[in-house]
Every structure is written in C-alpha cells, then in structure tokens.
Write a protein that holds these residues in place. Structure first.
Motif, PDB file in Angstrom:
ATOM      1  N   GLU A   1       0.817  -1.191   0.037  1.00 28.60           N
ATOM      2  CA  GLU A   1       0.157  -0.032   0.010  1.00 28.60           C
ATOM      3  C   GLU A   1       0.828   1.149   0.213  1.00 28.60           C
ATOM      4  N   ILE A   2       0.285   2.376  -0.616  1.00 27.12           N
ATOM      5  CA  ILE A   2       0.887   3.627  -0.615  1.00 27.12           C
ATOM      6  C   ILE A   2       0.138   4.372  -0.069  1.00 27.12           C
ATOM      7  N   VAL A   3       0.507   5.181   1.087  1.00 31.73           N
ATOM      8  CA  VAL A   3      -0.169   6.189   1.960  1.00 31.73           C
ATOM      9  C   VAL A   3       0.115   7.695   1.842  1.00 31.73           C
ATOM     10  N   ALA A   4      -0.568   8.486   1.667  1.00 29.93           N
ATOM     11  CA  ALA A   4      -0.059   9.808   1.551  1.00 29.93           C
ATOM     12  C   ALA A   4      -0.358  10.362   2.956  1.00 29.93           C
ATOM     13  N   ARG A   5       0.945  11.065   3.398  1.00 25.66           N
ATOM     14  CA  ARG A   5       1.107  11.612   4.805  1.00 25.66           C
ATOM     15  C   ARG A   5       2.224  12.755   4.820  1.00 25.66           C
ATOM     16  N   ASP A   6       1.739  13.714   5.447  1.00 24.63           N
ATOM     17  CA  ASP A   6       3.020  14.691   5.791  1.00 24.63           C
ATOM     18  C   ASP A   6       3.275  15.284   4.222  1.00 24.63           C
ATOM     19  N   ARG A   7       2.591  15.485   3.238  1.00 21.87           N
ATOM     20  CA  ARG A   7       2.928  15.957   1.921  1.00 21.87           C
ATOM     21  C   ARG A   7       4.052  14.900   1.178  1.00 21.87           C
ATOM     22  N   SER A   8       3.986  13.718   1.738  1.00 21.13           N
ATOM     23  CA  SER A   8       4.787  12.720   1.098  1.00 21.13           C
ATOM     24  C   SER A   8       3.909  11.553   0.906  1.00 21.13           C
ATOM     25  N   HIS A   9       4.436  10.429   0.191  1.00 19.78           N
ATOM     26  CA  HIS A   9       4.026   9.124  -0.186  1.00 19.78           C
ATOM     27  C   HIS A   9       4.749   8.092   0.466  1.00 19.78           C
ATOM     28  N   TRP A  10       4.196   7.310   1.323  1.00 24.05           N
ATOM     29  CA  TRP A  10       4.938   6.076   2.115  1.00 24.05           C
ATOM     30  C   TRP A  10       4.530   4.851   1.532  1.00 24.05           C
ATOM     31  N   ILE A  11       5.474   3.949   1.355  1.00 23.15           N
ATOM     32  CA  ILE A  11       4.879   2.517   0.815  1.00 23.15           C
ATOM     33  C   ILE A  11       5.423   1.597   1.987  1.00 23.15           C
ATOM     34  N   ARG A  12       4.481   0.554   2.156  1.00 20.79           N
ATOM     35  CA  ARG A  12       4.883  -0.621   2.809  1.00 20.79           C
ATOM     36  C   ARG A  12       4.360  -1.977   2.292  1.00 20.79           C
ATOM     37  N   ASP A  13       5.041  -2.871   2.411  1.00 26.33           N
ATOM     38  CA  ASP A  13       4.587  -4.312   2.146  1.00 26.33           C
ATOM     39  C   ASP A  13       3.711  -4.642   2.988  1.00 26.33           C
ATOM     40  N   LEU A  14       2.849  -5.614   2.628  1.00 30.33           N
ATOM     41  CA  LEU A  14       1.375  -6.193   3.368  1.00 30.33           C
ATOM     42  C   LEU A  14       1.555  -7.747   3.761  1.00 30.33           C
ATOM     43  N   GLY A  15       3.070  -7.914   4.179  1.00 30.64           N
ATOM     44  CA  GLY A  15       3.124  -9.164   4.602  1.00 30.64           C
ATOM     45  C   GLY A  15       3.190 -10.305   3.667  1.00 30.64           C
ATOM     46  N   THR A  16       3.866 -10.235   2.200  1.00 35.40           N
ATOM     47  CA  THR A  16       3.724 -10.915   1.387  1.00 35.40           C
ATOM     48  C   THR A  16       4.945 -11.786   1.310  1.00 35.40           C
ATOM     49  N   THR A  17       4.663 -13.072   0.699  1.00 35.75           N
ATOM     50  CA  THR A  17       5.789 -13.885   0.453  1.00 35.75           C
ATOM     51  C   THR A  17       7.043 -13.556  -0.329  1.00 35.75           C
ATOM     52  N   ASN A  18       6.461 -13.088  -1.582  1.00 33.61           N
ATOM     53  CA  ASN A  18       7.690 -12.500  -2.625  1.00 33.61           C
ATOM     54  C   ASN A  18       7.997 -11.242  -2.396  1.00 33.61           C
ATOM     55  N   GLY A  19       7.686 -10.408  -1.587  1.00 32.76           N
ATOM     56  CA  GLY A  19       7.949  -9.137  -1.241  1.00 32.76           C
ATOM     57  C   GLY A  19       7.659  -8.094  -2.162  1.00 32.76           C
TER      58      GLY A  19
ATOM     59  N   TRP B   1       9.677  -4.581  -3.544  1.00 34.74           N
ATOM     60  CA  TRP B   1      11.041  -4.021  -3.866  1.00 34.74           C
ATOM     61  C   TRP B   1      10.527  -2.540  -4.587  1.00 34.74           C
ATOM     62  N   VAL B   2      11.742  -1.696  -3.908  1.00 40.00           N
ATOM     63  CA  VAL B   2      12.090  -0.176  -4.228  1.00 40.00           C
ATOM     64  C   VAL B   2      13.567   0.103  -4.634  1.00 40.00           C
ATOM     65  N   ASN B   3      13.479   0.179  -5.767  1.00 40.10           N
ATOM     66  CA  ASN B   3      14.754   0.347  -6.651  1.00 40.10           C
ATOM     67  C   ASN B   3      15.830  -0.613  -6.131  1.00 40.10           C
ATOM     68  N   GLY B   4      15.340  -2.151  -6.344  1.00 37.45           N
ATOM     69  CA  GLY B   4      16.112  -3.163  -5.966  1.00 37.45           C
ATOM     70  C   GLY B   4      16.416  -3.702  -4.642  1.00 37.45           C
ATOM     71  N   VAL B   5      15.719  -2.837  -3.779  1.00 31.39           N
ATOM     72  CA  VAL B   5      16.022  -3.139  -2.399  1.00 31.39           C
ATOM     73  C   VAL B   5      14.469  -3.536  -1.842  1.00 31.39           C
ATOM     74  N   ARG B   6      14.388  -4.844  -1.169  1.00 31.39           N
ATOM     75  CA  ARG B   6      13.296  -5.462  -0.593  1.00 31.39           C
ATOM     76  C   ARG B   6      12.845  -4.576   0.656  1.00 31.39           C
ATOM     77  N   LEU B   7      11.417  -3.952   0.754  1.00 31.89           N
ATOM     78  CA  LEU B   7      10.967  -3.454   1.677  1.00 31.89           C
ATOM     79  C   LEU B   7      11.147  -4.229   3.070  1.00 31.89           C
ATOM     80  N   LEU B   8      11.503  -3.978   4.015  1.00 30.79           N
ATOM     81  CA  LEU B   8      11.409  -4.563   5.482  1.00 30.79           C
ATOM     82  C   LEU B   8      10.580  -3.569   6.601  1.00 30.79           C
ATOM     83  N   THR B   9      10.692  -2.441   6.242  1.00 25.35           N
ATOM     84  CA  THR B   9       9.671  -1.302   7.127  1.00 25.35           C
ATOM     85  C   THR B   9       9.077  -0.437   5.874  1.00 25.35           C
TER      86      THR B   9
END
Length: 269
Positions: free
Chosen positions: A45-63, A65-73
């Motif tokens: 999911e991507i959430v708009a907050r504090d004039r920015s956009h924040w992304i987080r994984d929703l507990g997926t198996t395959n993960g 990735w942002v710019n080749g780095v897997r999201l952990l937080t």
C-alpha cells in the motif's frame, strides 16, 4: 498530482493517480490491480502523509522492492523510484514533491541494494518493463517545462536505467562553457570543476563518448547530448572499473538523444 506508471510483460502501460491510500495487489478491489499469480491479493500500500507518499509491504511472501531493495519497513517514496512486485514494475512520479524538497538536503540516492539482498527476478527476454520505463521517462522529460526539474529528473532517471554510481548533467551555453544543472547518485559525485573538466570539451568536439579512469579507480564517462548537430550538454557518469561499459553506452546514447531534444525545446535553440 502523484501517480504510478505501471508496466508488465504483454500488457499496455497504465497510469494511476494516487489517493490518500492506494492498495496494489491481485484483488479486483485494489486501486492498482496486478493480474499476476505471484502477486498477493493485497500486496502493498501507498499512503499519503505529511506531503509525502509512504509505501509498505502487506506481509507478502515474494516481497515488495523499491529500486532493487526489498522493503522491510515503511519507506518514503522519492520521485522516479521504481516499485517491483513480481514481474510488474511501477514508476512513482511526483515532480511537485521533488521541487518542494530542500536543495540543501541530501540529493543522492541510497545504494541500489543492500549487500545481503538480491533484486527480484526479471524477464529472461527483452526486459520489457525496463524498455517501458525508458519510454515513460522520455515522455515525461519531453513534456517538462522547467529546466531545473528536467535536469533533476533526467539525472535521477538515468540511475534507474543503467548501472552507474552517479550522474551529473551539465548544459552548454553559447560561449561553449559547461554549467552543472543537476546531480544524482548512489555515491556522491565529485565536484564538476575539480577533476577533469577538459573531458567535457573533448567529448563535445568529438561528438563521441570520452573515458577517464580516476585515481580512485572509478571509471568516468562523458557522453555529449547532441541534437541537430549541436551539443546541448553532457552527461558525466561514474561507475566501478569492473562494470560492463557496452550496456551503459547503449542506454546513454539513446537516452541522451531524447534529453538533448528536451533541452533544446526549453532553450529554444
């Protein structure tokens, strides 16, 4: 308005405007639906907050990735970040936020990936998402009306297209002098006036790429941005001396031509 440009093998590119909360996944109820069996019903999911956009994984198996780095937080998205979910690629565009960011802040991107992480698998043939991302960038650059924003987007965009550690975009004025407009990198680029400024003139006069191996074993490459036989500027990039140069040159020759067209459209010359 922030948006996503969605690319996947065998599908047409699609654009999605981002709302307060945008869910990406396989389920029809998702704001961005990805029809891929490797994508979870609600993948991220991507959430708009504090004039920015924040992304987080929703507990997926395959993960996710942002710019080749897997999201952990949770992570704040930056203009021109690439989001990967299975075989799909989503280019995050928010030029307004990029202009709002303080110029005194750190303009350099984090490393492409952590040493312990591996990038998600890409298609074996043609790498169509990368090709679509290339043309999404080109369309955006050619529609840009602000020179500084164009230079910033072009420099950051180059990092998403090829394996370079940093990139500096310089424009050439009527007297032939080069002026830096933007810089971006996983590593901090050197100062334009310090190392080898004559490289710019050599590349411009020869209308051809010029190389220099710096003292820190970084291979520096200067590629002229030529349109209608006029050098509008140069891309100055740095990469590890072990990097394969041919793919970088191939991308730069095509991408640089479009950047030159966009520069000419803005300066009218």
């Amino acid at each position: 308005m922030a948006m996503l440009v969605y690319s996947a093998p065998g599908e047409q590119d699609r654009q999605f405007e981002l709302g307060a909360r945008t869910v990406i996944g396989r389920h029809p109820g998702c704001q961005v639906q990805i029809l891929d069996g490797l994508v979870s019903k609600e993948h991220c999911e991507i959430v708009a907050r504090d004039r920015s956009h924040w992304i987080r994984d929703l507990g997926t198996t395959n993960g996710t990735w942002v710019n080749g780095v897997r999201l952990l937080t949770e992570r704040r998205l930056e203009h021109l970040d690439e989001i990967s979910a299975a075989r799909a690629r989503l280019l995050f565009l928010d030029p307004g936020a990029a202009l709002r960011r303080s110029p005194t802040g750190d303009p350099y991107r984090k490393a492409a990936r952590a040493p312990s992480e591996q990038p998600p698998p890409r298609p074996d043939v043609g790498d169509l998402p990368s090709l679509r991302r290339f043309y999404a960038l080109v369309r955006m650059l050619c529609a840009e009306s602000n020179l500084k924003q164009l230079a910033s987007d072009a420099s950051h965009g180059l990092l998403t297209l090829c394996d370079v550690d940093w990139a500096v975009l310089c424009v050439r004025d009527a007297s032939g002098a080069f002026t830096e407009l933007a810089r971006a990198g996983r590593e901090k680029p050197p100062d334009v006036s310090a190392p080898y400024p004559a490289l710019f003139d050599v590349a411009a006069n020869a209308r051809a790429p010029t190389f220099q191996l710096a003292h820190d074993r970084v291979l520096q490459l200067v590629v002229p941005l030529v349109h209608a036989d006029t050098v509008k500027g140069v891309f100055w990039v740095g990469m590890a001396s072990t990097t394969e140069i041919s793919p970088v040159l191939e991308v730069l020759s095509s991408y640089g031509a479009f950047v030159a067209v966009a520069l000419r459209a803005l300066d009218g010359g």
